[in-house]
Design an enzyme around this catalytic site. Structure first.
Site, short mmCIF file in Angstrom:
data_model
loop_
_atom_site.label_atom_id
_atom_site.label_comp_id
_atom_site.label_asym_id
_atom_site.label_seq_id
_atom_site.Cartn_x
_atom_site.Cartn_y
_atom_site.Cartn_z
N SER A 153 5.14 -6.53 -2.09
CA SER A 153 4.81 -6.71 -0.68
C SER A 153 5.22 -8.11 -0.25
CB SER A 153 3.31 -6.52 -0.48
OG SER A 153 2.97 -6.83 0.84
N CYS B 174 -9.89 -6.56 1.66
CA CYS B 174 -10.14 -5.16 2.04
C CYS B 174 -11.61 -4.81 1.98
CB CYS B 174 -9.38 -4.24 1.11
SG CYS B 174 -7.73 -4.83 0.81
N SER C 150 0.84 -1.21 0.00
CA SER C 150 0.00 0.00 0.00
C SER C 150 0.87 1.25 0.00
CB SER C 150 -0.92 0.02 1.23
OG SER C 150 -1.75 -1.12 1.23
C1 PLP Z 1 -2.05 -7.03 -0.88
C2 PLP Z 1 -2.00 -6.07 -1.98
C3 PLP Z 1 -1.61 -4.73 -1.78
C4 PLP Z 1 -1.31 -4.19 -0.40
O1 PLP Z 1 -0.13 -4.69 0.13
P1 PLP Z 1 0.13 -4.51 1.71
O2 PLP Z 1 1.54 -4.95 1.90
O3 PLP Z 1 -0.84 -5.41 2.40
O4 PLP Z 1 -0.07 -3.07 2.03
C5 PLP Z 1 -1.52 -3.90 -2.86
N1 PLP Z 1 -1.81 -4.34 -4.10
C6 PLP Z 1 -2.19 -5.60 -4.35
C7 PLP Z 1 -2.47 -6.02 -5.74
C8 PLP Z 1 -2.32 -6.50 -3.30
O5 PLP Z 1 -2.71 -7.75 -3.55
#
Ligand code: PLP
Length: 396
Positions: free
Chosen positions: A199, A324, A71
């Site tokens: 991530s 989410c 994020s």
């Molecule tokens: C999980 C996810 C995020 C967010 O990542 P975090 O590390 O949880 O903040 C952003 N983009 C996509 C496509 C995701 O699957």
């Protein structure tokens, strides 16, 4: 017995990732900014992790910034590109209707500031075409941001071709590669990617750590002010244990990408074949251009939430879409973007595989979903109306 089929929400840390953390919580506990030997040991480890991660995505260590996750990386990439654009009088951004909320909400905020946002249609198969991107680019476009693979329906976007279009038009290209990392090959130089988000917890690393790659020369705007860590691009003492663990997890998954994908595709296609036998069901997203571990269906006449709870009773951990949006009554923006109407979008099920899953688990899951969908339909007044012909089926 638990069958974990929610790997798009998060993954279990691998043994390699856990072991890679331990020394940095114990012996090598220094602050990399300290000049003494304990700090310098941490600083050397940090440099090694940065190099390892850079190599996994085909770039240089100085182009890697550590963030708190996907994020933050998405936020920082988009806001930085917007500020660069603004300085040059460019206030138009191109993206797609089914991006992660970390992208969409950031774009929405910029829109309120006076940026113009074009969200491209992703069609019923969940894929945006490079020609759409080319047609949308204008003289005042400062950024194209298109995700590598979608987190709900798993569709893989033509990133190479989009990268070419952007480079030819001299427009910055960011991709949210959070779902792709560890599952699909990434080489930012060959793919003409200017900025990319990762991530760790999506590739068997720890939560709360991620990467923003930005091509040399792109000034990143810090979202966190303070010390000079990350060359002034992100303040705060580096989370060394998590960074070391992320580097090990990424290297491990990238080293086994093809064999893992081969195995997962077999399980995925067994699930897809099995669930397609359920009457009035439909696979969401292109069957071929999708992540090796992603299955996403809509079943007419049921509520996805009820299905999830009953599957959980049977030991199956699944999702109705994005983690989410769970808990909210709004249907998934991704399913709406591929043209599913509200009633159908509510009856969705996402199953996302990892290497821990087996053929036995897949067979059990197919049986459990079939039984549970039939059971929920037997209780559903909507299903009764459909069967009695008082309502038309939307999914044939
Ligand atoms: C999980 C996810 C995020 C967010 O990542 P975090 O590390 O949880 O903040 C952003 N983009 C996509 C496509 C995701 O699957």
């Amino acid at each position: 017995m638990k069958i974990y089929l929610d790997n798009a929400a998060t993954t279990k840390m691998s043994k390699t990732a856990i072991n890679a953390m331990l020394p940095y919580m114990d012996n090598v506990y220094g602050n990399p900014s300290s000049l003494h030997s304990v700090g310098q040991a941490a600083s050397e480890a940090l440099a090694a992790a940065r190099k390892q991660i850079a190599e996994c995505i085909g770039t240089l260590p100085e182009e890697i910034t550590f963030t708190s996750g996907g994020s933050e990386a998405d936020n920082q990439a988009i806001i930085s590109a917007a500020r660069i654009g603004q300085r040059n009088g460019k206030r138009h951004i191109i993206s797609t209707a089914f991006e992660h909320h970390a992208v969409l909400h950031t774009l929405h905020k910029l829109e309120k500031e006076g940026f113009e946002i074009t969200l491209l249609d992703v069609h019923e198969n969940g894929i945006v075409l490079p020609e759409q991107v080319a047609a949308a680019i204008r003289g005042d476009t400062c950024l194209v941001t298109v995700m590598y693979a979608n987190n709900e329906i798993g569709t893989v976007q033509p990133i190479d071709a989009i990268g070419k279009v952007c480079r030819a038009n001299n427009v910055l290209f960011h991709t949210d590669a959070v779902q792709a990392a560890g599952q699909l090959h990434i080489n930012v130089k060959e793919q003409n990617i200017d900025m990319l988000s990762l991530s760790a917890h999506k590739f068997h690393g720890p939560k709360g750590i991620g990467v923003l790659y930005a091509r040399k020369g792109i000034p990143l705007m810090p979202l966190i002010e303070g010390g000079a860590q990350e060359r002034g691009r992100r303040a705060g003492t580096e989370n060394i244990p998590a960074i070391m663990s992320m580097a090990a997890a990424l290297q491990e998954s990238c080293a086994h990408i093809d064999e893992n994908a081969g195995r997962l595709c077999v399980l995925r296609d067994q699930l897809i074949d099995g669930l397609s036998q359920i009457p009035h069901s439909i696979l969401n997203g292109d069957a071929a251009a999708r992540l090796p571990g992603n299955v996403n269906f809509c079943f007419e006449g049921i509520e996805g939430e009820s299905l999830l709870l009953l599957l959980d009773d049977k030991g199956i951990c699944a999702s109705s879409g994005s983690a989410c949006t769970s808990g909210s009554l709004d249907p998934s923006h991704v399913l709406l973007a591929i043209g599913r109407v509200h009633d159908v979008a509510h009856g969705s099920l996402r199953l996302t595989l990892s290497n821990e899953n087996t053929e036995e688990q897949v067979a059990y899951t197919i049986r459990a979903v079939k039984e549970t969908v039939a059971y929920l339909r037997s209780l559903s007044p909507v299903w009764r109306d459909l069967i009695d012909g008082n309502r038309e089926f939307i999914i044939q």
